[in-house]
Design an enzyme around this catalytic site. Structure first.
Site, PDB file in Angstrom:
ATOM      1  N   ASP A 197      98.395   2.624 -19.583  1.00  0.00           N
ATOM      2  CA  ASP A 197      98.932   2.873 -18.247  1.00  0.00           C
ATOM      3  C   ASP A 197      98.196   4.052 -17.647  1.00  0.00           C
ATOM      4  OD1 ASP A 197     100.372   3.329 -16.016  1.00  0.00           O
ATOM      5  OD2 ASP A 197     102.236   3.712 -17.077  1.00  0.00           O
ATOM      6  N   GLU A 250      79.251  25.042 -27.828  1.00  0.00           N
ATOM      7  CA  GLU A 250      79.568  24.540 -29.120  1.00  0.00           C
ATOM      8  C   GLU A 250      78.757  22.992 -29.041  1.00  0.00           C
ATOM      9  OE1 GLU A 250      83.540  22.313 -29.439  1.00  0.00           O
ATOM     10  OE2 GLU A 250      84.144  23.690 -27.898  1.00  0.00           O
ATOM     11  N   CYS A 258      85.621  26.441 -27.753  1.00  0.00           N
ATOM     12  CA  CYS A 258      85.579  26.775 -26.325  1.00  0.00           C
ATOM     13  C   CYS A 258      85.750  28.341 -26.047  1.00  0.00           C
ATOM     14  CB  CYS A 258      86.924  25.916 -25.725  1.00  0.00           C
ATOM     15  SG  CYS A 258      86.961  24.369 -25.982  1.00  0.00           S
ATOM     16  N   THR A 285      89.945  13.162 -21.969  1.00  0.00           N
ATOM     17  CA  THR A 285      89.677  14.585 -21.871  1.00  0.00           C
ATOM     18  C   THR A 285      88.195  14.882 -21.879  1.00  0.00           C
ATOM     19  OG1 THR A 285      90.004  15.250 -23.929  1.00  0.00           O
ATOM     20  CG2 THR A 285      92.007  14.846 -22.616  1.00  0.00           C
ATOM     21  N   SER A 301      96.491  21.098 -32.114  1.00  0.00           N
ATOM     22  CA  SER A 301      95.839  21.779 -31.435  1.00  0.00           C
ATOM     23  C   SER A 301      96.548  22.413 -30.086  1.00  0.00           C
ATOM     24  CB  SER A 301      94.580  21.057 -30.859  1.00  0.00           C
ATOM     25  OG  SER A 301      94.831  19.924 -29.829  1.00  0.00           O
ATOM     26  N   HIS A 312      92.573  28.407 -20.143  1.00  0.00           N
ATOM     27  CA  HIS A 312      91.548  27.352 -20.740  1.00  0.00           C
ATOM     28  C   HIS A 312      92.215  25.833 -20.408  1.00  0.00           C
ATOM     29  CE1 HIS A 312      88.881  24.946 -23.094  1.00  0.00           C
ATOM     30  NE2 HIS A 312      89.938  24.766 -23.893  1.00  0.00           N
ATOM     31  N   ASN A 333      87.061  18.419 -19.300  1.00  0.00           N
ATOM     32  CA  ASN A 333      86.932  19.547 -20.102  1.00  0.00           C
ATOM     33  C   ASN A 333      85.312  19.769 -20.291  1.00  0.00           C
ATOM     34  OD1 ASN A 333      87.305  21.526 -21.876  1.00  0.00           O
ATOM     35  ND2 ASN A 333      88.360  20.331 -23.609  1.00  0.00           N
TER      36      ASN A 333
END
Ligand code: CAA
Length: 388
Positions: A11, A63, A95, A138, A188, A220, A274
């Site tokens: 969805d 990273e 990050c 993301t 996380s 962040h 992100n």
């Protein structure tokens, strides 16, 4: 996000409202951490009239390294034509890399070692979770370049109110053999929130009541909804207990505070996705391009989180003349020039990117790219860059 949700049989509300995302930026195989970092830094130096000769420290936080040994920063050093009397290195802590570089640059200036020079700190990353994973919506790609100086024009961070936090956790990681990140997604989120609480206490103590006096709270932003969860924890620390939807008044206080202090600066994150270590600073750009005038002289909070994990919470003050630089830092034009990808094109790019490090010749024109700095293949084990 709607196209992606439909392709994944999800969805769209989950990506749009549940995560708060609208679009995500995808890097082509010819764009990597080096090209994005050099591009952002060139715009920062030119847009703010900074002579490259003034740069005495160059740090790239990433990273998404391009080599186990050679830092992204040294490619960028050459591409920008910086002085050889420059300290240059790469920082990695998920990050958190760019925030580590930023505070190290402040220490470099504060110690007197800078001798009037400035530091250039660049956050550059490509978020990759892989097709059909929970993290896929993301993803994102981008770079933010910042010049750190004794007399900053945009934001002055208070060295007396910087708090740090470290804890070894397996919440998100990218093993050496994988281009893609592995994440224990819900864990996380908990690690992030614990780190926020820990770093804030280190910065301002248990009893501080800051939120009433702050002009904005920047976090962040792995996905926009995370900033809401962070703001909730932030407010709970001052409120003295959990805020839940069952307590209508308290919940309204939270949503009002979020709408005033955090939500207005999340537009770029929602449009780009992100960008890992640059995500916090993307929110800062969004704030500065919209509200630098109204918030001139006001204090704001900034929270950087890197999985694994490390975090910093700090307080900074918006410069009195920050609004003067609004046009120089607004990426609206670049965003407007983006091209919409079909799901087939997107999946094709991801496939090509998997091979890109070992391909001898890559043609930017194949990806509709022209006129920029591009990675064009690896020959004799050396990465090749070219200005198109
Ligand atoms: N309409 C509206 N909302 C919906 C919905 C619908 N149809 N369906 C679900 N939702 C809501 C859910 O209720 C949930 O909201 P809440 O968190 O407020 O409850 C939200 O959408 C997400 O749903 P799920 O939790 O079920 O989603 P998921 O488990 O599939 O994946 C994720 C979410 C774990 C964040 C995943 O995207 C992920 O693993 N991301 C990568 C890791 C990450 O970003 N972690 C953040 C902290 S770590 C960090 O910050 C470092 C970093 O950059 C990676």
């Amino acid at each position: 996000m709607t196209d992606l949700a439909e392709a994944r049989d999800v969805d769209p509300g989950k990506y749009l409202q549940g995560l708060g995302q609208r679009r995500m930026a995808i890097a082509s195989p010819c764009e990597d951490t080096v090209t994005m970092a050099a591009d952002a830094a060139t715009r920062a130096l030119q847009g703010f009239d900074i002579d490259p000769a003034e740069i005495g420290t160059l740090i790239v936080g990433t990273e998404t390294g391009v080599d186990h040994s050679k830092p992204v920063a040294v490619y960028v050093h050459e591409l920008l034509g910086l002085d050889q009397r420059c300290r240059t290195f790469e920082t990695k802590h998920a990050c958190y890399g760019a925030m580590a570089g930023l505070t190290a640059s402040m220490d470099w200036i504060g110690s007197g070692r800078a001798r009037g020079r400035k530091a250039l700190v660049i956050a550059s990353d490509i978020a990759r979770y892989g097709l059909k994973t929970a993290g896929e919506p993301t993803q994102g790609a981008g770079a933010v370049a910042m010049v750190i100086a004794e007399d900053p024009r945009l934001l002055a961070i208070d060295p007396q109110r910087i708090g740090d936090y470290t804890r070894q956790v397996m919440d998100f990681w990218r093993p050496l053999y994988s281009k893609y990140a592995f994440a224990d997604g819900h864990y996380s989120i908990q690690c992030y929130l614990d780190a926020l609480a820990g770093a804030r206490v280190d910065a301002v103590g248990e009893e501080a009541e800051l939120l009433a006096g702050l002009g904005a709270c920047l976090y962040h932003v792995p996905f926009v909804k995370m900033a809401f969860k962070a703001h909730q924890r932030h407010l709970e620390m001052e409120y003295g207990g959990p805020l839940s939807k069952d307590h209508t008044e308290a919940w309204r206080m939270l949503t009002d505070s979020y709408q005033r202090l955090a939500a207005p600066w999340l537009g770029l994150n929602a449009e780009i996705g992100n960008i890992y270590t640059g995500s916090l600073f993307l929110a800062l750009i969004d704030l500065l391009r919209q509200a630098a005038e109204g918030l001139a002289g006001r204090e704001i909070s900034l929270f950087s989180y890197g999985s694994g994990c490390g975090a910093t919470y700090c307080i900074g003050r918006i410069g009195d003349r920050a609004a003067h630089w609004r046009e120089a830092l607004d990426p609206a034009e670049q965003l407007a020039a983006r091209r919409r990808l079909s799901i087939e094109e997107y999946e094709g790019l991801i496939g090509d990117t998997e091979q890109a490090d070992t391909v001898e010749r890559l043609d930017p024109a194949r990806y509709g790219l022209d006129g920029g700095l591009y990675y064009v293949g690896t020959r004799d084990h050396r990465r090749q860059y070219s200005r198109g």
